[in-house]
Structure formats: C-alpha cells, structure tokens
Design a protein around this motif. Structure first.
Motif, PDB file in Angstrom:
ATOM      1  N   SER A 118       0.989  -1.216  -0.423  1.00  0.00           N
ATOM      2  CA  SER A 118      -0.014   0.414   0.013  1.00  0.00           C
ATOM      3  C   SER A 118       0.795   1.084  -0.121  1.00  0.00           C
ATOM      4  O   SER A 118       1.734   0.907   0.339  1.00  0.00           O
ATOM      5  N   LEU A 119      -0.053   3.047  -0.335  1.00  0.00           N
ATOM      6  CA  LEU A 119       1.073   3.696  -0.256  1.00  0.00           C
ATOM      7  C   LEU A 119       1.528   3.755   1.332  1.00  0.00           C
ATOM      8  O   LEU A 119       2.730   4.290   0.868  1.00  0.00           O
ATOM      9  N   VAL A 120       0.966   3.864   2.393  1.00  0.00           N
ATOM     10  CA  VAL A 120       1.473   3.861   3.373  1.00  0.00           C
ATOM     11  C   VAL A 120       2.189   3.284   3.807  1.00  0.00           C
ATOM     12  O   VAL A 120       3.884   3.065   4.319  1.00  0.00           O
ATOM     13  N   GLN A 121       3.064   2.017   3.531  1.00  0.00           N
ATOM     14  CA  GLN A 121       3.461   0.991   3.359  1.00  0.00           C
ATOM     15  C   GLN A 121       4.739   1.360   3.230  1.00  0.00           C
ATOM     16  O   GLN A 121       5.856   1.433   2.780  1.00  0.00           O
ATOM     17  N   ILE A 122       4.586   1.568   1.346  1.00  0.00           N
ATOM     18  CA  ILE A 122       5.721   2.147   0.496  1.00  0.00           C
ATOM     19  C   ILE A 122       6.262   3.450   1.242  1.00  0.00           C
ATOM     20  O   ILE A 122       7.900   3.951   0.589  1.00  0.00           O
ATOM     21  N   ALA A 123       5.604   4.533   1.668  1.00  0.00           N
ATOM     22  CA  ALA A 123       6.138   5.594   2.214  1.00  0.00           C
ATOM     23  C   ALA A 123       6.742   5.169   3.601  1.00  0.00           C
ATOM     24  O   ALA A 123       7.873   5.585   3.207  1.00  0.00           O
ATOM     25  N   ILE A 124       6.538   4.378   3.950  1.00  0.00           N
ATOM     26  CA  ILE A 124       7.752   4.309   5.620  1.00  0.00           C
ATOM     27  C   ILE A 124       8.989   3.119   4.579  1.00  0.00           C
ATOM     28  O   ILE A 124       9.980   3.115   5.090  1.00  0.00           O
ATOM     29  N   GLU A 125       8.379   2.529   3.682  1.00  0.00           N
ATOM     30  CA  GLU A 125       9.753   1.944   3.627  1.00  0.00           C
ATOM     31  C   GLU A 125      10.541   2.440   2.488  1.00  0.00           C
ATOM     32  O   GLU A 125      11.741   2.550   2.956  1.00  0.00           O
ATOM     33  N   VAL A 126       9.775   3.842   2.384  1.00  0.00           N
ATOM     34  CA  VAL A 126      12.017   3.775   1.212  1.00  0.00           C
ATOM     35  C   VAL A 126      11.854   5.324   2.474  1.00  0.00           C
ATOM     36  O   VAL A 126      12.977   6.545   2.131  1.00  0.00           O
ATOM     37  N   GLY A 127      11.469   5.541   3.352  1.00  0.00           N
ATOM     38  CA  GLY A 127      11.871   6.503   4.615  1.00  0.00           C
ATOM     39  C   GLY A 127      11.664   7.577   4.891  1.00  0.00           C
ATOM     40  O   GLY A 127      12.038   8.814   5.670  1.00  0.00           O
ATOM     41  N   PHE A 128      10.372   7.867   4.255  1.00  0.00           N
ATOM     42  CA  PHE A 128       9.262   9.264   4.784  1.00  0.00           C
ATOM     43  C   PHE A 128       8.538   9.264   5.788  1.00  0.00           C
ATOM     44  O   PHE A 128       8.113   7.660   6.210  1.00  0.00           O
ATOM     45  N   SER A 129       7.912   9.362   6.617  1.00  0.00           N
ATOM     46  CA  SER A 129       7.559   8.981   7.880  1.00  0.00           C
ATOM     47  C   SER A 129       6.019   9.276   7.529  1.00  0.00           C
ATOM     48  O   SER A 129       5.323   8.244   8.233  1.00  0.00           O
ATOM     49  N   ASP A 130       4.999   9.121   6.164  1.00  0.00           N
ATOM     50  CA  ASP A 130       3.909   8.742   6.496  1.00  0.00           C
ATOM     51  C   ASP A 130       3.716   9.469   5.235  1.00  0.00           C
ATOM     52  O   ASP A 130       4.360   9.556   3.982  1.00  0.00           O
ATOM     53  N   GLN A 131       2.047   8.983   4.592  1.00  0.00           N
ATOM     54  CA  GLN A 131       1.859   9.086   3.160  1.00  0.00           C
ATOM     55  C   GLN A 131       1.409   9.944   3.090  1.00  0.00           C
ATOM     56  O   GLN A 131       1.661  10.572   1.570  1.00  0.00           O
ATOM     57  N   SER A 132       1.454  11.369   3.287  1.00  0.00           N
ATOM     58  CA  SER A 132       1.306  12.933   3.042  1.00  0.00           C
ATOM     59  C   SER A 132       3.085  13.435   2.705  1.00  0.00           C
ATOM     60  O   SER A 132       2.495  14.115   1.492  1.00  0.00           O
ATOM     61  N   GLN A 133       3.452  12.962   3.119  1.00  0.00           N
ATOM     62  CA  GLN A 133       4.727  13.091   2.841  1.00  0.00           C
ATOM     63  C   GLN A 133       5.230  12.622   1.495  1.00  0.00           C
ATOM     64  O   GLN A 133       5.679  13.556   0.575  1.00  0.00           O
ATOM     65  N   LEU A 134       5.143  10.997   0.896  1.00  0.00           N
ATOM     66  CA  LEU A 134       5.353  10.863  -0.016  1.00  0.00           C
ATOM     67  C   LEU A 134       4.581  11.229  -0.968  1.00  0.00           C
ATOM     68  O   LEU A 134       4.983  11.647  -2.096  1.00  0.00           O
ATOM     69  N   ASN A 135       3.171  11.544  -0.758  1.00  0.00           N
ATOM     70  CA  ASN A 135       2.334  12.332  -1.431  1.00  0.00           C
ATOM     71  C   ASN A 135       3.224  13.933  -2.094  1.00  0.00           C
ATOM     72  O   ASN A 135       3.115  14.378  -3.453  1.00  0.00           O
ATOM     73  N   ARG A 136       3.567  14.303  -1.227  1.00  0.00           N
ATOM     74  CA  ARG A 136       4.086  15.754  -1.348  1.00  0.00           C
ATOM     75  C   ARG A 136       5.446  15.671  -2.765  1.00  0.00           C
ATOM     76  O   ARG A 136       5.288  16.426  -2.782  1.00  0.00           O
ATOM     77  N   HIS A 137       6.317  15.031  -1.397  1.00  0.00           N
ATOM     78  CA  HIS A 137       7.320  14.799  -2.655  1.00  0.00           C
ATOM     79  C   HIS A 137       7.599  14.468  -3.888  1.00  0.00           C
ATOM     80  O   HIS A 137       8.048  14.184  -4.973  1.00  0.00           O
ATOM     81  N   PHE A 138       7.109  13.302  -3.606  1.00  0.00           N
ATOM     82  CA  PHE A 138       6.521  12.279  -5.429  1.00  0.00           C
ATOM     83  C   PHE A 138       5.755  13.213  -6.360  1.00  0.00           C
ATOM     84  O   PHE A 138       6.123  13.907  -7.034  1.00  0.00           O
ATOM     85  N   LYS A 139       4.903  14.124  -5.979  1.00  0.00           N
ATOM     86  CA  LYS A 139       3.821  15.086  -6.654  1.00  0.00           C
ATOM     87  C   LYS A 139       4.982  16.149  -7.006  1.00  0.00           C
ATOM     88  O   LYS A 139       4.992  17.015  -8.679  1.00  0.00           O
ATOM     89  N   ARG A 140       6.039  17.012  -6.433  1.00  0.00           N
ATOM     90  CA  ARG A 140       6.887  17.516  -6.586  1.00  0.00           C
ATOM     91  C   ARG A 140       8.332  17.337  -7.801  1.00  0.00           C
ATOM     92  O   ARG A 140       8.381  18.117  -8.889  1.00  0.00           O
ATOM     93  N   VAL A 141       8.417  15.764  -7.365  1.00  0.00           N
ATOM     94  CA  VAL A 141       9.411  15.125  -8.059  1.00  0.00           C
ATOM     95  C   VAL A 141       9.154  14.208  -9.468  1.00  0.00           C
ATOM     96  O   VAL A 141      10.151  15.315 -10.689  1.00  0.00           O
ATOM     97  N   VAL A 142       7.876  13.957  -9.351  1.00  0.00           N
ATOM     98  CA  VAL A 142       7.574  13.493 -10.371  1.00  0.00           C
ATOM     99  C   VAL A 142       6.260  14.115 -11.548  1.00  0.00           C
ATOM    100  O   VAL A 142       6.140  14.057 -12.650  1.00  0.00           O
ATOM    101  N   GLY A 143       5.098  15.400 -11.246  1.00  0.00           N
ATOM    102  CA  GLY A 143       3.757  16.029 -11.505  1.00  0.00           C
ATOM    103  C   GLY A 143       3.333  15.472 -10.919  1.00  0.00           C
ATOM    104  O   GLY A 143       2.513  15.739 -11.458  1.00  0.00           O
ATOM    105  N   ILE A 144       3.199  14.085 -10.582  1.00  0.00           N
ATOM    106  CA  ILE A 144       2.099  13.786 -10.681  1.00  0.00           C
ATOM    107  C   ILE A 144       1.688  13.265  -8.992  1.00  0.00           C
ATOM    108  O   ILE A 144       3.031  12.158  -8.520  1.00  0.00           O
ATOM    109  N   THR A 145       0.335  12.151  -8.603  1.00  0.00           N
ATOM    110  CA  THR A 145       0.345  11.869  -7.488  1.00  0.00           C
ATOM    111  C   THR A 145       0.719  10.525  -7.379  1.00  0.00           C
ATOM    112  O   THR A 145       1.001   9.850  -8.399  1.00  0.00           O
ATOM    113  N   PRO A 146       1.172   9.891  -6.003  1.00  0.00           N
ATOM    114  CA  PRO A 146       1.060   8.564  -6.396  1.00  0.00           C
ATOM    115  C   PRO A 146       0.500   7.577  -6.942  1.00  0.00           C
ATOM    116  O   PRO A 146       0.261   6.675  -7.761  1.00  0.00           O
ATOM    117  N   LYS A 147      -0.677   7.891  -6.819  1.00  0.00           N
ATOM    118  CA  LYS A 147      -2.130   7.360  -7.888  1.00  0.00           C
ATOM    119  C   LYS A 147      -2.769   7.364  -8.217  1.00  0.00           C
ATOM    120  O   LYS A 147      -2.689   6.113  -9.160  1.00  0.00           O
TER     121      LYS A 147
END
Length: 268
Positions: A236-265
C-alpha cells in the motif's frame, strides 16, 4: 533553534551564552524597541524579516512596547565548534581571528535571511531529510555570516578549493550507502564519513558533482524507489512511504508530486 510564537510586550535580560546567537524577526513587529548588548544600543522601530546578531559571552537586554500587534521570532544558537570548523575548512582561517559585532535589525544580507528562513521552515514543518537538510543549511549559514557579518575582510569572500568534483568511486560509495540506508535518518556526517571528507567539503563537492545538495538527492532516491514499489503493486502507499524513509503517506504524496509531477495514485 527555537521558534517563539507571537509574544506581547516584553522586558527581559538574556544572560551571556557560549554560542553565537542569531535572531530572525517575523512578519509582525512592535513599533518601539530598546535593546542593549556589549555597549551597543538600539532604540527605535523594530523591523520585520531582519537579523539580530549577538556574539558569545555578552549579556543582552531586550524591551519592546505592546502596540496592538504581536511579534514572533526564531532564535538560532551556533556552537563555537561549528563556527571554528567552517572558518578553518572553508576559508583556512584561524577561528580566533573571527569576531562578530553586535547587529540589530540588519536587513543587508538577503542570503542570510533566506537561509535562516529555510532553517525555520525545517524546524516548524520537519519532513524527510530534515536532519540532513538542517546540517547542510547550518554550514551554509556560517559561511554567509563569516563573509557578510563578521570582522573578516577576505579577498572577494572566496571559499578555499571552491572547484572540484567527487571522484567516481567516492560518489559510487556514497550512493551505495544512501541506497542501503534509505529508510533511515541519514546524516551529513554519515555521508561525509563514507567519502572521507569534512562535512563542509563533502556537501559542496557533492552538489558540484550531482547538481543537487545531499538532502535533495536523498529525497529523489526515495521517490525513485517509491516508483518501483508502486509499479510492483505489492504494498500500500502507506507501507511504501515507510519503506522508502518518509514518515507518512502525506510526505510521500508531497515529494512524489514535486519530483514526478503527479501524485502516487495517478502514477499507479
């Protein structure tokens, strides 16, 4: 660092500190202030987004009058060890020669103010790479303070050995360390140790080699690993966030969109 939320009128004495104290004022400030430190006195209007600089070992007195608004500020205490390290490594200077005069409501250095604001952002918001980011910014801040707010008059303010890049094998070793510890709180000292360099020189050479400061590079690597895990479809996206070193899914979403240009979903 300590962020002080808006405060009303005040009158207090700050005891001498062993560190270099820097105070960044916020957006709102009172109309009347009276400050004294080391035989320097400032009486007049307070200024927003300005720097107050207090050298080690001196007592300071602070007073401001309540005028209907409140003031907020951020206090930064820079250790003598950090200042000495940067003076020696960046400028080849005897730290004993570096003196910082008292400054009140100084707006002369947009670079210093920008770096202080970036450090404040890390303090208030936190986030992945926060420790690495704060350590890198602290080194940059001391360089700027020595150049622009100390008694040192260098020839153009040049940094010793400003050119150069990391050798390929060193960069590879650092990248391997990052990938092996991506889910952990990597520090600048950790990466500099792998490269067998001082923290200051490592951060400078790393950016010159990769185009990114170390903390931004780490965030990019976390996003790249997240992309692979999303494509695998097993977590899940929650599990992925922790696996890659983000503290939660919201941080994954924010940085993913900034780098990739779209949300993880949407990437999924």
């Amino acid at each position: 660092m300590e962020y002080n939320t808006p405060q009303p009128a005040s009158d207090f004495v700050h005891p001498p500190l062993a560190c270099l104290m820097v105070v960044l004022t916020g957006k709102i400030f009172p109309e009347r202030t009276d400050h004294r430190c080391d035989n320097e006195r400032y009486t007049g209007d307070g200024l927003p987004q300005a720097v107050n600089l207090l050298p080690p070992g001196v007592e300071s007195q602070w007073r401001w009058r309540y005028t209907g608004d409140f003031t907020d500020s951020t206090h930064y205490q820079l250790s003598p060890a950090l200042v000495s390290k940067v003076a020696e490594e960046a400028f080849d200077l005897d730290p004993a020669r570096i003196q910082f005069p008292v400054r009140y409501y100084d707006q002369s250095s947009p670079e210093v103010i920008k770096t202080l604001a970036a450090l404040r952002h890390e303090l208030v918001t936190g986030g992945p790479g926060g420790r690495l980011c704060a350590e890198s910014l602290a080194n940059v801040l001391v360089v700027q303070l020595i150049r622009q707010m100390s008694n040192w008059q260098g020839s153009g303010g040049g940094i010793r050995g400003a050119g150069g890049r990391l050798p390929r094998h060193t960069l590879q070793a650092v990248e391997e360390y990052i990938h092996a510890h991506l889910d952990q709180n990597i520090s600048l000292a950790d990466l500099a140790g792998v490269a067998h360099l001082s923290e200051f020189h490592f951060a400078r050479l790393f950016k010159q080699t990769t185009g990114l400061p170390p903390y931004q590079f780490v965030i990019h690597q976390r996003v790249e690993r997240a992309k692979r895990l999303i494509a695998a479809g097993q977590l899940s996206l929650v599990q992925i966030a922790i696996e890659v070193g983000f503290s939660d899914q919201s941080q994954l979403n924010r940085h993913f969109k900034r780098v990739v240009g779209i949300t993880p979903k949407r990437f999924n």
